[in-house]
Design an enzyme around this catalytic site. Structure first.
Site, mmCIF file in Angstrom:
data_model
loop_
_atom_site.group_PDB
_atom_site.id
_atom_site.type_symbol
_atom_site.label_atom_id
_atom_site.label_comp_id
_atom_site.label_asym_id
_atom_site.label_seq_id
_atom_site.Cartn_x
_atom_site.Cartn_y
_atom_site.Cartn_z
ATOM 1 N N ARG A 161 0.992 -1.289 0.217
ATOM 2 C CA ARG A 161 -0.439 0.251 0.011
ATOM 3 C C ARG A 161 1.070 1.499 0.558
ATOM 4 O O ARG A 161 0.096 2.176 0.469
ATOM 5 C CB ARG A 161 -0.572 0.155 1.186
ATOM 6 C CG ARG A 161 -1.790 -0.985 0.944
ATOM 7 C CD ARG A 161 -2.671 -1.036 0.449
ATOM 8 N NE ARG A 161 -3.816 -1.943 -0.155
ATOM 9 C CZ ARG A 161 -3.723 -3.188 -0.353
ATOM 10 N NH1 ARG A 161 -2.720 -3.461 -1.039
ATOM 11 N NH2 ARG A 161 -5.106 -4.280 -0.114
ATOM 12 N N SER A 231 -11.140 -1.308 2.150
ATOM 13 C CA SER A 231 -10.604 -0.755 4.551
ATOM 14 C C SER A 231 -10.298 0.250 4.132
ATOM 15 O O SER A 231 -8.865 0.677 3.937
ATOM 16 C CB SER A 231 -8.855 -1.731 3.766
ATOM 17 O OG SER A 231 -8.993 -3.316 2.958
ATOM 18 N N GLU A 327 -5.414 3.523 5.451
ATOM 19 C CA GLU A 327 -5.539 3.275 3.894
ATOM 20 C C GLU A 327 -5.921 4.799 3.676
ATOM 21 O O GLU A 327 -5.602 5.138 2.336
ATOM 22 C CB GLU A 327 -5.898 2.068 3.644
ATOM 23 C CG GLU A 327 -5.456 2.046 2.427
ATOM 24 C CD GLU A 327 -6.647 0.861 1.686
ATOM 25 O OE1 GLU A 327 -5.689 -0.589 2.126
ATOM 26 O OE2 GLU A 327 -7.318 0.814 0.909
#
Ligand code: FAD
Ligand code: EPU
Length: 344
Positions: A161, A231, A327
């Site tokens: 990520r 998420s 995130e």
């Protein structure tokens, strides 16, 4: 161009924030003109894809510039196919276009919302595969100078990520195209979740695609029905030493050893363990099938989602001494703000 436009259809959280203007670029030239026009008004500019990884905390005091530069070109040699895709192609359309051309490789990344141009920013990943395994280059335009640059995969500094686009290159640039290399020696990647039940010798890329879609649909809320950004937090990565300690207290904690010896935990499990399944706060809620996903139950605000995230993060820290990091990218009136700071 309109004055004061709702961003609700432009972010998958369905937060009803407004921007001063929303404009759409279909070519690189248009992108540069629109950016110059917007900055001439002394307003901030936010380059936006599908809004599936952003949280608007309040109204945005500037111009949202939608990057819709399209085009897919494919070439090949004896070893691989080379796919050059415009930033404004939908990611899942690209995956399907490749499969329709009998080009396998991207099937594990099925159904990820958003556009091709956003894919390298957080190095999208799912079902055992990450974009970085295919990415050869990313074309960016520095908007102030109009200079176009091609970054090699190494220059993109991909990680879990992570990429350079979240750091050094985050100001005043736009990704305009992405180049992928898809090998002709395709091997299915079947070690994750529902894919482990497939037969390695017989499985087709399309079957993998369909299996991933079914698994995703069974646990992730559909953003067209329930506002969410996938998420909300990243899965925490901790040291082997910290893992040993954690396992002594929680022997069944799901943990995945990484190539560098560090260990990735499942943030959804940590949140579930805190008893937060379905937990609601002012119209923001923890999803009841996938606790890593926060949802907008109807008409909540971005700041309410952030307040819930702060609560969840605190609960997990109190119990496990692990501080989750978002995130999702937080956008305030003037542009992106540090998400960790907002929920600390
Ligand atoms: P946006 O949200 O529009 O933008 C994200 C950030 O990138 C913003 O800061 C924006 O300013 C910037 N940006 C966008 N386009 C450009 C550009 N062309 N140039 C410069 N900056 C730009 N992600 C995964 O990795 N794996 C998953 O499995 C996954 N599943 C998801 C499931 C659901 C239901 C949802 C809603 C999201 C999921 N995501 C997943 C997150 C999301 O889909 C990805 O992060 C996606 O790449 C975001 O694309 P987007 O076009 O919507 O980006
Ligand atoms: N788990 C729970 N409870 C939950 C959620 C997960 O116990 O509520 C545990 C289970 O043990 C499960 C494990 O966590 O087996 C993994 O869950 P899942 O396969 O749903 O994946 P994840 O780690 O929660 C990550 C990505 C997703 C990606 C999936 C599939 C991150 C932050 N998220 O989620 O990406 O789709 O793996 O590969 O890495 C996104 O980034 O927005 C996203 C959806």
């Amino acid at each position: 161009m309109m004055d004061s436009v709702s961003l609700k259809p432009l972010n998958t959280f369905a937060i009803d924030a407004k921007a001063k203007h929303v404009v759409t670029a279909h070519t690189e030239a248009e992108l540069l003109i629109l950016w110059r026009q917007a900055t001439a008004r002394k307003l901030p500019v936010l380059v936006l894809g599908g809004g599936s990884n952003v949280l608007f905390l309040e109204n945005y005091a500037g111009t949202a510039l939608l990057n819709r530069i399209k085009g897919i070109a494919v070439s090949e040699d004896a070893d691989a196919w080379y796919v050059h895709a415009g930033a404004g192609e939908l990611w899942d359309d690209l995956v399907n276009a490749c499969l329709d051309l009998s080009i396998p490789g991207l099937e594990n990344l099925a159904l990820i919302p958003g556009y091709v141009g956003s894919a390298p920013i957080q190095n999208i990943g799912a079902y055992g595969v990450e974009l970085q395994q295919f990415c050869e280059y990313v074309d960016v335009i520095q908007l102030e100078t109009s200079v176009k640059r091609r970054l090699s995969a190494a220059e993109c500094q991909f990680g879990y990520r992570e990429s350079i686009f979240k750091h050094d290159l985050c100001e005043h640039y736009a990704i305009v195209a992405v180049g992928l290399r898809l090998t002709k020696s395709w091997r299915p990647v079947l070690h994750y979740g529902a894919l482990t039940y497939l037969d390695t010798r017989r499985v087709t890329p399309r079957q993998i695609y369909d299996t991933v879609c079914a698994a995703r649909r069974s646990k992730l809320p559909d953003p067209t029905l329930t506002g969410n950004a996938g998420s909300f937090f990243k899965n925490p990565v901790i040291s082997a030493f910290e893992t040993e300690h954690l396992l002594r207290c929680y022997p069944d904690v799901p943990h995945y050893i990484q190539p560098d010896g560090k260990v990735k935990l499942a943030a959804g499990w940590l949140i579930e363990c805190c008893g937060l399944k379905g937990y609601q706060l002012d119209g923001a809620a923890v999803h009841d099938k996938q606790m890593l996903v926060l949802i907008n139950t109807g008409k909540t605000s971005g700041s309410n989602i952030a307040a819930l995230a702060r609560y969840v993060r605190r609960q997990v820290a109190d119990r496990f001494a692990i501080w989750l990091e978002p995130e999702v990218r937080f956008i305030s009136a003037q542009g992106e703000v540090d998400a960790v700071e907002v929920i600390s």
